[in-house]
Design an enzyme around this catalytic site. Structure first.
Site, mmCIF file in Angstrom:
data_model
loop_
_atom_site.group_PDB
_atom_site.id
_atom_site.type_symbol
_atom_site.label_atom_id
_atom_site.label_comp_id
_atom_site.label_asym_id
_atom_site.label_seq_id
_atom_site.Cartn_x
_atom_site.Cartn_y
_atom_site.Cartn_z
ATOM 1 C CE LYS A 202 -4.137 6.951 6.488
ATOM 2 N NZ LYS A 202 -3.313 8.065 7.059
ATOM 3 N N GLY B 1 -3.703 6.433 2.613
ATOM 4 C CA GLY B 1 -3.975 5.019 2.909
ATOM 5 C C GLY B 1 -4.534 4.236 1.739
ATOM 6 N N GLY B 2 -4.112 4.569 0.516
ATOM 7 C CA GLY B 2 -4.667 3.890 -0.660
ATOM 8 C C GLY B 2 -4.431 2.397 -0.654
ATOM 9 N N GLY B 3 -3.225 1.970 -0.305
ATOM 10 C CA GLY B 3 -2.951 0.544 -0.271
ATOM 11 C C GLY B 3 -3.750 -0.144 0.820
ATOM 12 N N PRO C 254 -4.708 8.938 -4.703
ATOM 13 C CG PRO C 254 -4.431 11.252 -4.675
ATOM 14 C CD PRO C 254 -5.392 10.165 -4.276
ATOM 15 C CB VAL C 255 0.181 5.853 -5.449
ATOM 16 C CG1 VAL C 255 1.191 4.847 -4.889
ATOM 17 C CG2 VAL C 255 -0.918 5.111 -6.216
ATOM 18 C CG ASP D 163 -3.148 3.721 8.366
ATOM 19 O OD1 ASP D 163 -2.376 4.260 7.548
ATOM 20 O OD2 ASP D 163 -3.134 3.975 9.584
HETATM 21 C C1 LIG Z 1 1.029 7.435 8.949
HETATM 22 C C2 LIG Z 1 -0.155 6.557 9.210
HETATM 23 O O1 LIG Z 1 -0.831 6.297 7.995
HETATM 24 C C3 LIG Z 1 -1.118 7.230 10.170
HETATM 25 O O2 LIG Z 1 -2.352 6.547 10.179
HETATM 26 C C4 LIG Z 1 0.278 5.208 9.788
HETATM 27 O O3 LIG Z 1 0.997 5.409 10.984
HETATM 28 C C5 LIG Z 1 1.116 4.402 8.809
HETATM 29 O O4 LIG Z 1 1.327 3.168 9.480
HETATM 30 P P1 LIG Z 1 1.767 1.888 8.645
HETATM 31 O O5 LIG Z 1 0.849 1.672 7.479
HETATM 32 O O6 LIG Z 1 1.994 0.805 9.604
HETATM 33 O O7 LIG Z 1 3.150 2.368 8.063
HETATM 34 P P2 LIG Z 1 4.133 1.439 7.252
HETATM 35 O O8 LIG Z 1 4.225 2.018 5.863
HETATM 36 O O9 LIG Z 1 3.831 -0.009 7.412
HETATM 37 O O10 LIG Z 1 5.455 1.757 8.111
HETATM 38 C C6 LIG Z 1 6.656 2.107 7.483
HETATM 39 C C7 LIG Z 1 7.617 2.482 8.589
HETATM 40 O O11 LIG Z 1 7.146 3.683 9.243
HETATM 41 C C8 LIG Z 1 7.524 3.642 10.637
HETATM 42 N N1 LIG Z 1 6.313 3.686 11.492
HETATM 43 C C9 LIG Z 1 5.096 3.326 11.006
HETATM 44 C C10 LIG Z 1 3.986 3.407 11.850
HETATM 45 C C11 LIG Z 1 4.173 3.827 13.181
HETATM 46 N N2 LIG Z 1 3.137 3.895 14.053
HETATM 47 N N3 LIG Z 1 5.417 4.169 13.637
HETATM 48 C C12 LIG Z 1 6.492 4.101 12.814
HETATM 49 O O12 LIG Z 1 7.614 4.398 13.232
HETATM 50 C C13 LIG Z 1 8.265 2.337 10.852
HETATM 51 O O13 LIG Z 1 9.651 2.563 10.639
HETATM 52 C C14 LIG Z 1 7.713 1.469 9.715
HETATM 53 O O14 LIG Z 1 8.591 0.412 9.366
HETATM 54 N N1 LIG Z 2 -2.987 -1.300 -3.779
HETATM 55 C C1 LIG Z 2 -2.040 -0.374 -3.540
HETATM 56 N N2 LIG Z 2 -2.320 0.937 -3.686
HETATM 57 C C2 LIG Z 2 -1.374 1.882 -3.423
HETATM 58 N N3 LIG Z 2 -0.091 1.602 -3.031
HETATM 59 C C3 LIG Z 2 0.219 0.302 -2.879
HETATM 60 C C4 LIG Z 2 -0.731 -0.734 -3.112
HETATM 61 N N4 LIG Z 2 -0.110 -1.916 -2.863
HETATM 62 C C5 LIG Z 2 1.158 -1.629 -2.504
HETATM 63 N N5 LIG Z 2 1.378 -0.302 -2.527
HETATM 64 C C6 LIG Z 2 2.652 0.378 -2.194
HETATM 65 O O1 LIG Z 2 2.464 1.036 -0.936
HETATM 66 C C7 LIG Z 2 3.176 2.269 -0.914
HETATM 67 C C8 LIG Z 2 2.363 3.245 -0.124
HETATM 68 O O2 LIG Z 2 1.182 3.438 -0.861
HETATM 69 P P1 LIG Z 2 -0.107 4.119 -0.163
HETATM 70 O O3 LIG Z 2 -0.896 4.776 -1.257
HETATM 71 O O4 LIG Z 2 -0.792 3.135 0.704
HETATM 72 O O5 LIG Z 2 0.642 5.216 0.719
HETATM 73 P P2 LIG Z 2 0.081 6.143 1.835
HETATM 74 O O6 LIG Z 2 -1.226 6.659 1.428
HETATM 75 O O7 LIG Z 2 1.137 7.120 2.141
HETATM 76 O O8 LIG Z 2 -0.126 5.144 3.024
HETATM 77 P P3 LIG Z 2 -0.191 5.571 4.580
HETATM 78 O O9 LIG Z 2 -1.084 6.757 4.672
HETATM 79 O O10 LIG Z 2 -0.711 4.346 5.199
HETATM 80 O O11 LIG Z 2 1.235 5.880 4.952
HETATM 81 C C9 LIG Z 2 3.362 2.693 -2.373
HETATM 82 O O12 LIG Z 2 4.701 3.092 -2.571
HETATM 83 C C10 LIG Z 2 3.014 1.449 -3.196
HETATM 84 O O13 LIG Z 2 4.120 1.001 -3.951
#
Ligand SMILES: C[C@](O)(CO)[C@H](O)COP(=O)(O)OP(=O)(O)OC[C@H]1O[C@@H](n2ccc(N)nc2=O)[C@H](O)[C@@H]1O
Ligand SMILES: Nc1ncnc2c1ncn2[C@@H]1O[C@H](COP(=O)(O)OP(=O)(O)OP(=O)(O)O)[C@@H](O)[C@H]1O
EC number: 2.7.1.148
Length: 336
Positions: free
Chosen positions: A29, A143-145, A137-138, A179
């Site tokens: 995403k 949004g890979g996870g 990519p991680v 996400d």
């Molecule tokens: C960056 C985006 O991917 C945009 O779609 C999302 O906002 C990510 O949201 P998310 O997956 O909920 O992020 P998480 O990795 O669970 O959040 C880690 C930390 O980022 C901060 N966080 C996250 C989402 C948000 N709307 N506001 C925040 O301030 C919070 O301190 C949270 O504890």
């Molecule tokens: N299936 C998975 N794939 C990728 N990362 C994962 C998974 N499960 C747990 N994680 C952890 O989640 C953290 C964030 O990985 P992810 O790839 O979702 O990041 P991101 O793309 O930056 O996510 P976002 O865009 O939601 O912030 C990584 O440091 C990883 O250790």
């Protein structure tokens, strides 16, 4: 060098491992627009958001296979670019199968968290072997996870014969991550709250047509890095710096402060003819919207000549998850 084959589902041409398995191609995403409120007023001390989500054709493939009753779950990870997932301990898989992730690490994987949440919600034992072939990519802002968790929810819904539209999974998904509700559907959607409240945007709608006319949809390049960024850290820097006017992504200024190479990649992409170029979500990866193959080649050449990215991945957008099961192949998201 460019990764010419990535960006297309690995399993497009491969058959299912066995009749009982389900395989879901889970796209990444990005946020074609991300507005972040200055206050942390949402659940979990999160910032309020308004965002335009878009499914990007860089895929993880999640395969679910039923295991013997009472035997519990296993997790196997495959792929060249596993980032910090590679540190997860591995042991010999059951019956000498591919090495599985040790339980202490597996429980932290978003796909396993999704399995356990579904198992609780529907009182069905989690006797499932999960294999994730990582192409996203991680820690990249793609949004890979979340994609893997959403793919697991979709696969279990099919495997366990749960009736109803995909939206029945949204309450479980939103408990797991902001996400994840979007990743159930892919395509285009407006997200509010902390991203979990969705309004699906049809590609044929006025907004969908506008996005296509403005060059946001279609051929896309992802500039990827070995470096990961912590979403929490990026939001923390956003609290300090705010955003730059004119950015489509309010987190971009913070992400570039933490990872300047992404700024160089954005500038090079725009000067090589990209229509738009911006940091994806919390970064560090960069999305470049390119109108055709020639511009795509020019951007990739500029990126690699200047070492602005570690690899580039061609992709199409918008796309959604695709589920494959014995006798079925379908867009995994079934709307009302
Ligand atoms: C960056 C985006 O991917 C945009 O779609 C999302 O906002 C990510 O949201 P998310 O997956 O909920 O992020 P998480 O990795 O669970 O959040 C880690 C930390 O980022 C901060 N966080 C996250 C989402 C948000 N709307 N506001 C925040 O301030 C919070 O301190 C949270 O504890
Ligand atoms: N299936 C998975 N794939 C990728 N990362 C994962 C998974 N499960 C747990 N994680 C952890 O989640 C953290 C964030 O990985 P992810 O790839 O979702 O990041 P991101 O793309 O930056 O996510 P976002 O865009 O939601 O912030 C990584 O440091 C990883 O250790």
């Amino acid at each position: 060098m460019p990764d010419p084959t990535a960006g297309f589902p690995a399993s497009t041409t491969t058959s299912l491992p066995d009749a009982a398995s389900v395989r879901i191609d889970c796209p990444a995403k990005t946020n074609m627009m991300l507005r972040v409120g200055r206050e942390r007023t949402e659940a979990g001390n999160r910032h309020r958001l308004e965002t335009l989500y878009c499914g990007i054709g860089v895929y993880d493939t999640v395969t679910l296979r039923p295991r013997r009753p009472g035997s519990g779950y296993t997790l196997t990870l495959e792929g060249e670019h596993l980032g910090d997932l590679a540190e997860a301990g591995r042991g010999a898989g059951p019956g000498g199968a591919k090495p599985t992730v040790d339980p202490a690490h597996a429980i932290e994987n978003h796909a396993v968290r999704a399995l356990l949440a579904m198992s609780d919600a529907y009182a069905i034992p989690p006797d499932i072997a999960i294999t994730i072939s990582k192409g996203i990519p991680v820690g990249a802002g793609l949004g890979g996870g979340s994609a893997d968790a959403a793919g697991t929810l979709l696969g279990l819904k099919h495997m366990w014969g749960l009736a109803g539209p995909t939206s029945i999974l949204e309450p479980i998904a939103s408990q797991l991550g902001a996400d994840m509700p979007f990743c159930l559907h892919g395509g285009l959607a407006i997200g509010t709250g902390f991203g979990q409240r969705l309004r699906i945007v049809e590609e044929s709608s006025e907004l969908g047509n506008k996005l296509r006319a403005e060059g946001f949809l279609g051929e896309t390049l992802v500039g990827a890095y070995r470096t990961q960024l912590s979403t929490a850290e990026v939001y923390g820097v956003f609290d300090r710096l705010g955003s730059d006017p004119g950015d489509v992504n309010d987190l971009q200024r913070a992400a570039l402060q933490l990872h300047p190479r992404s700024g160089a990649a954005i500038a090079l992409a725009l000067s090589a003819g990209a229509t738009h170029a911006f940091v994806s979500g919390s970064g560090p990866s960069v999305i470049a919207c390119v109108k055709d193959g020639d511009v795509s080649a020019a951007v990739q050449e500029a990126w690699h000549r200047h070492g602005a990215v570690d690899r580039s991945i061609r992709a199409l957008s918008p796309v959604g998850p695709v589920l494959r099961a014995a006798g079925a192949i379908a867009n995994a998201s079934v709307r009302q």
